[in-house]
Enzyme design. Structure first.
Site, PDB file in Angstrom:
ATOM      1  CD  GLN A 203      -2.994  -1.005   0.152  1.00  0.00           C
ATOM      2  OE1 GLN A 203      -3.132   0.015  -0.523  1.00  0.00           O
ATOM      3  NE2 GLN A 203      -3.724  -2.084  -0.053  1.00  0.00           N
ATOM      4  CE  LYS A 226      -2.925  -4.860  -2.794  1.00  0.00           C
ATOM      5  NZ  LYS A 226      -4.385  -4.919  -2.652  1.00  0.00           N
TER       6      LYS A 226
HETATM    7  N1  PLP Z   1      -0.261  -6.367   1.956  1.00  0.00           N
HETATM    8  C1  PLP Z   1      -1.153  -5.381   2.040  1.00  0.00           C
HETATM    9  C2  PLP Z   1      -0.967  -4.284   3.025  1.00  0.00           C
HETATM   10  C3  PLP Z   1      -2.256  -5.384   1.197  1.00  0.00           C
HETATM   11  O1  PLP Z   1      -3.151  -4.393   1.271  1.00  0.00           O
HETATM   12  C4  PLP Z   1      -2.414  -6.446   0.279  1.00  0.00           C
HETATM   13  C5  PLP Z   1      -3.605  -6.517  -0.576  1.00  0.00           C
HETATM   14  O2  PLP Z   1      -4.636  -5.956  -0.261  1.00  0.00           O
HETATM   15  C6  PLP Z   1      -1.441  -7.445   0.242  1.00  0.00           C
HETATM   16  C7  PLP Z   1      -0.373  -7.371   1.096  1.00  0.00           C
HETATM   17  C8  PLP Z   1      -1.547  -8.588  -0.695  1.00  0.00           C
HETATM   18  O3  PLP Z   1      -1.402  -8.154  -1.998  1.00  0.00           O
HETATM   19  P1  PLP Z   1      -1.637  -9.157  -3.210  1.00  0.00           P
HETATM   20  O4  PLP Z   1      -2.981  -9.766  -3.011  1.00  0.00           O
HETATM   21  O5  PLP Z   1      -1.563  -8.266  -4.410  1.00  0.00           O
HETATM   22  O6  PLP Z   1      -0.527 -10.151  -3.174  1.00  0.00           O
END
Ligand code: PLP
Length: 406
Positions: A203, A226
């Protein structure tokens, strides 16, 4: 650097549409961001002109695809201010990056009686991989508690750093609360005791400049989707000495130097950690997204979003019966709240009918919900393409909810 919000908005074609007969208001960028035309063009150009498998063939297209892929690695390295592109491992996203470290680094560095320290605001992807490792090794997961506002209690964090702590794994920006953790300070406290630090930057990357040298940490994980890039691509940055010492975590093509039935040997870093055909188109899109962010200007983005966050906090503060969950000293991108007159899921459904996309639920951070005594929150999350009008629309949508439930 000045920020032209209208121009930035025009760069994102998906935002210019109606949903349920109303102009789309997209406030779910913490779940996934929308993509600028520059990224869409880079990905389609790659598939139109250069697509081939990488590192394997001598013909022109394969050479171009390999060059595109490795150039993307260099772009990611330079964006993070890493000293060497070999410190960038392409993965599917933050989740895969953290699992890679938990398995490849964790298996050889964590043993019985050891501890892994996380914070109380971690996403499940920075909890569960460590639980799996701890279970396997007889180690213990420790948790630094949060105060009522949504900050880590630093004295408690410091107390939990013990001679048994093998790793600190902490989120840079919380997806559920918006808290920006003081990573440099927390990292330094760990490093002074010889404890390596992994940062979940999922994030953070879309909102601020991330300089892994200044942060002084060991591992940094993020997801491209993201940060305005396609889904299915992300990266792990790790200090080269860690990557050199770590065994591979997945076996297959590309990660080997030689294979025989008796014994195989491993490729150099970072390819040792990239078994199988990689997501080349995704890497190209990721590089385009980071270049786009740099063109817009990270300082300008951070300043614009901090203005939006302040405005959103003020606008939501005027909604009767609304309680903000997460009032940390420093926040980025997230307005998480509950209403005393409607359940978050109903709020999400009604807002959708008004063309407003927000996330409702536990945001893959169930321990955070438990800490603040709520089953779920409504989360409006911001990115550089949002406007004050989007937040006015959110307030208007909440007034519609109130009319129905209040
Ligand atoms: N870490 C944080 C703080 C997140 O907000 C997210 C997804 O919402 C993730 C890790 C995991 O990301 P991903 O699903 O793209 O691997």
């Amino acid at each position: 650097m000045s920020f032209d919000a209208e121009k930035v908005r025009r760069d994102f074609p998906i935002l210019h549409q109606e949903v349920h007969g109303r102009p789309l208001v997209y406030l779910d960028s913490a779940a996934t961001s929308q993509k600028p035309q520059a990224v869409l063009d880079a990905v389609s150009r790659y598939y139109e002109r250069d697509n081939a498998n990488v590192h394997r063939a001598v013909y022109e297209l394969a050479a171009r695809a390999t060059r595109d892929y490795e150039n993307a690695r260099a772009t990611v390295a330079s964006h993070l201010r890493a000293t060497d592109p070999r410190e960038i491992v392409f993965v599917r996203g933050a989740t895969e990056a953290i699992n890679l470290v938990a398995q490849a680094w964790g298996r050889s560095n964590v043993g019985e009686g050891d501890e892994i320290l996380v914070t109380g605001m971690e996403h499940h992807s920075n909890i569960v991989p460590w639980q799996i490792l701890c279970e396997e090794k007889g180690a213990t997961l420790r948790v630094a508690p949060l105060d009522d506002a949504g900050d880590v209690i630093l004295e408690e964090y410091e107390k939990l750093l013990s001679p048994r702590t093998r790793l600190v794994a902490l989120v840079h920006v919380s997806n559920a609360l918006g808290t920006v953790n003081p990573v440099e300070e927390m990292g330094a406290l760990a490093r002074d005791r010889g404890i390596p630090v992994l940062v979940d930057g999922a994030q953070a990357l879309p909102h601020m400049e991330v300089d892994v040298q200044n942060l002084g940490v060991d591992f940094y994980a993020f997801s491209g989707h993201k940060a305005f890039a396609p889904m299915g691509i992300g990266a792990l940055w790790a200090r080269s000495e860690h990557l050199e010492a770590m065994p591979p975590w997945q076996g297959g093509g590309e990660m080997i130097a030689s294979v025989s039935f008796e014994k195989s040997t491993w490729n150099d870093i970072p390819w040792k950690f990239e078994a199988g055909t990689p997501n080349v188109g995704g890497a190209v899109g990721l590089a385009a997204a980071l270049e786009y962010l740099e063109r817009v200007g990270l300082d300008a983005v951070a300043a614009w979003e901090s203005e939006l966050l302040a405005y959103g906090t003020e606008v939501l503060g005027e909604v009767p019966g609304l309680e903000m969950v997460g009032r940390a000293r420093r926040k980025a991108g997230v307005l998480s709240f509950v209403l005393d007159f409607a359940h978050p899921h109903d709020v999400g459904t009604i807002l959708d009918r008004e063309g407003i996309a927000v996330r409702t639920g536990h945001h893959c951070a169930q321990p955070v919900m438990e800490r603040y005594g709520v089953p779920a929150t409504v989360r409006a999350s911001l990115a550089l393409y949002n406007s004050r009008e989007d937040l006015d629309e959110l307030a208007r949508g909440l007034a519609v909810v109130r009319e129905m439930f209040g």
